[in-house]
Design an enzyme around this catalytic site. Structure first.
Site, PDB file in Angstrom:
ATOM      1  N   ASP A 167      59.745 111.643  -7.903  1.00  0.00           N
ATOM      2  CA  ASP A 167      60.920 111.610  -7.157  1.00  0.00           C
ATOM      3  C   ASP A 167      62.202 111.390  -8.119  1.00  0.00           C
ATOM      4  O   ASP A 167      63.216 112.140  -7.511  1.00  0.00           O
ATOM      5  CB  ASP A 167      60.786 111.264  -5.752  1.00  0.00           C
ATOM      6  N   ASP A 202      59.017 109.549 -12.996  1.00  0.00           N
ATOM      7  CA  ASP A 202      58.301 108.609 -12.573  1.00  0.00           C
ATOM      8  C   ASP A 202      56.939 108.951 -11.950  1.00  0.00           C
ATOM      9  O   ASP A 202      56.920 110.175 -12.032  1.00  0.00           O
ATOM     10  CB  ASP A 202      59.123 107.385 -11.645  1.00  0.00           C
ATOM     11  N   ASP A 250      55.505 109.374  -9.215  1.00  0.00           N
ATOM     12  CA  ASP A 250      55.401 110.391  -8.074  1.00  0.00           C
ATOM     13  C   ASP A 250      56.461 111.225  -8.237  1.00  0.00           C
ATOM     14  O   ASP A 250      56.630 112.218  -7.227  1.00  0.00           O
ATOM     15  CB  ASP A 250      55.350 109.529  -6.612  1.00  0.00           C
ATOM     16  N   SER A 283      54.447 105.314  -6.449  1.00  0.00           N
ATOM     17  CA  SER A 283      55.644 105.524  -7.330  1.00  0.00           C
ATOM     18  C   SER A 283      55.547 105.218  -8.669  1.00  0.00           C
ATOM     19  O   SER A 283      54.751 105.604  -9.273  1.00  0.00           O
ATOM     20  CB  SER A 283      56.814 105.062  -6.583  1.00  0.00           C
TER      21      SER A 283
HETATM   22 MG    MG Z   1      59.401 107.332  -7.346  1.00  0.00          MG
END
Ligand code: MG
Length: 461
Positions: free
Chosen positions: A247, A243, A245, A100
């Protein structure tokens, strides 16, 4: 038992605690777990942009194949793209190699069930047990899994988003968006999405690079100075930052002001419950009261959960919620999928702007303002539970407290705000959150209860 899975999968420093041996073991345990109920499991695997992505992906893949799971590699994708693919293409499970927003030396492994939602605690515990006991069931030579690749996950995902917003309406506005993907996985998706939505894009760090040369991957205010400045300099309508990744998304208004996640959550919650004339929404106990205020104004309801997006997602399904999410920029749109989705959030914010025909700062100004204060206290892990019990005993007869909520830690509602004391799942600390309309009041609430909990912990020794 050692806990490998934290609130967001397994994470660690590459070739230290996050190494190929662990990844191979987890892949094998995962496959063993899936094989218990499914004859020939089909697993999708993807990665974010980190330099160790292939190393860990191949190790997890090898483990899965050895147990007789078929593995389909969907490449470098945002976490929500992997989740959407698992749900839409009938995979039995999904794996995303990502840490992440963590610094580049980290990486991680996150598991997704067949509905695209992160594994539940029970599923993670079952996989951990297999891993620690090395209870692997390997297949014979002719039944080892087959490996293939699939390159259409991003197309599938983009189509999904575009079918869930009013594309024509957004296109007419010809929005100018400053987009900061932070060199993360969002780089593969979000610029294309914005083009399809007819936006003019000023790009910052939209090339995937696992060194994160542009900025720190976590979209905190101190890491987003460039986008804030660029929005003002280029006269853009707004800024959007993801961010690592992709999400979570954070928005910047047309004046270059950083909008905290609770503002976005409230803005979207307000518009969705207005449109649906109410409905259930779901969010963790840490979320600002502004969310509840706007949702209730539209005849909606808020269900509070423990912290953790998979928990929010599963309660959303159970309650047939119209919207949900966290105050960190992770918004969940059930019509798209039950997981945090930053690209969908960006499309939705543009749709709201297009409908309302006003500026982002104006829309945010209409959201009730609360002051949130955060602090923490150290507390040994083995004393957390007793400390919380003692706290409840101590405050039970306090007339100033109107409600005690024990969904996650202890949340005390007072006349002029609330204070939440929550044990961290990973560190020997309590996090203290307090909120009030008045800044001073929020600080006072936090410091008062910090003192009380500190005294309780000291007396436990
Ligand atoms: Mg994330």
């Amino acid at each position: 038992m050692t806990k490998l899975f934290g609130t967001n999968g397994i994470r660690g420093v590459v070739n230290d605690d996050m190494n190929t041996e662990l990844a191979l073991g987890i892949g094998t345990a995962w496959g063993t777990y899936l094989k218990k109920n499914i004859r020939r499991p089909k697993v999708a695997i993807g990665t974010d942009a980190r330099l160790s992505n292939h190393m860990l992906k191949n190790a997890v893949t090898a483990g899965l194949l050895s147990t007789g799971c078929d593995v389909v590699d969907i490449g470098l994708v945002p976490t929500p793209t992997l989740q959407y693919t698992v749900k839409k293409k009938d995979f039995d499970s999904g794996v995303i190699i990502t840490a992440s927003h963590n610094p580049p030396q980290f990486n991680g492994i996150k598991g997704v069930a067949n509905d695209g939602i992160e594994f539940s605690k029970e599923q993670e515990e079952a996989i951990e047990e297999i891993y620690f006991k090395k209870n692997y069931s390997l297949s014979n030579w002719e039944n080892v899994g087959r490996f293939s690749t699939w390159n259409n996950a991003i197309d599938l995902y983009l189509k999904g988003i575009l079918s869930n917003v009013d594309v024509d309406l957004i296109r007419k506005q010809k929005f100018h968006v400053v987009l900061d993907c932070g060199n993360g996985a969002g780089s593969l998706v979000t610029p294309t999405l914005l083009k399809k939505l007819g936006c003019r894009i000023t790009s910052l760090y939209c090339e995937p690079d696992g060194r994160f040369p542009g900025r720190n991957s976590e979209p905190l205010p101190e890491n987003l100075r460039d986008i804030m400045k660029t929005v003002v300099e280029t006269n853009a309508d707004l800024g959007a930052a993801q961010d690592g990744d992709a999400d979570r998304a954070i928005f910047i208004d047309e004046n270059g002001t950083y909008l905290y996640g609770d503002k976005t959550l409230s803005l979207v919650g307000k518009h969705i419950t207005e449109e649906k004339k109410g409905g259930v929404t779901v969010t963790p106990v840490t979320t600002s009261s502004s969310f509840e205020e706007v949702v209730k104004e539209n005849g909606g309801e808020v269900v509070y959960t423990q912290v953790g997006s998979p928990i929010v997602a599963r309660v959303m399904i159970e309650k047939k919620a119209v919207f949900g999410g966290e105050e960190n920029g992770g918004l969940i749109f059930p019509e798209m999928q039950y997981c945090r989705d930053s690209a969908m959030s960006i499309a939705k914010i543009l749709e709201i702007l297009a409908k309302e025909k006003t500026t982002l700062s104006q829309l945010i100004a209409e959201i009730p303002h609360y002051e949130l204060h955060k602090t923490k206290i150290s507390c040994p892990n083995n004393k957390k539970e007793t400390a919380m019990k003692k706290l409840v005993e101590q405050v039970r007869d306090n007339k100033d407290i109107t409600k005690i909520d024990k969904t996650d830690g202890v949340k005390l509602y007072l006349e002029n705000g609330w204070v939440l004391m929550r044990p961290s799942g990973t560190e020997p600390i309590f996090r203290i959150y307090s909120e009030s309309k008045d800044k001073k009041q929020a600080e006072t609430l936090a410091s008062t209860y910090k003192k009380i909990v500190e005294e309780i912990i000291q007396n436990l020794k």
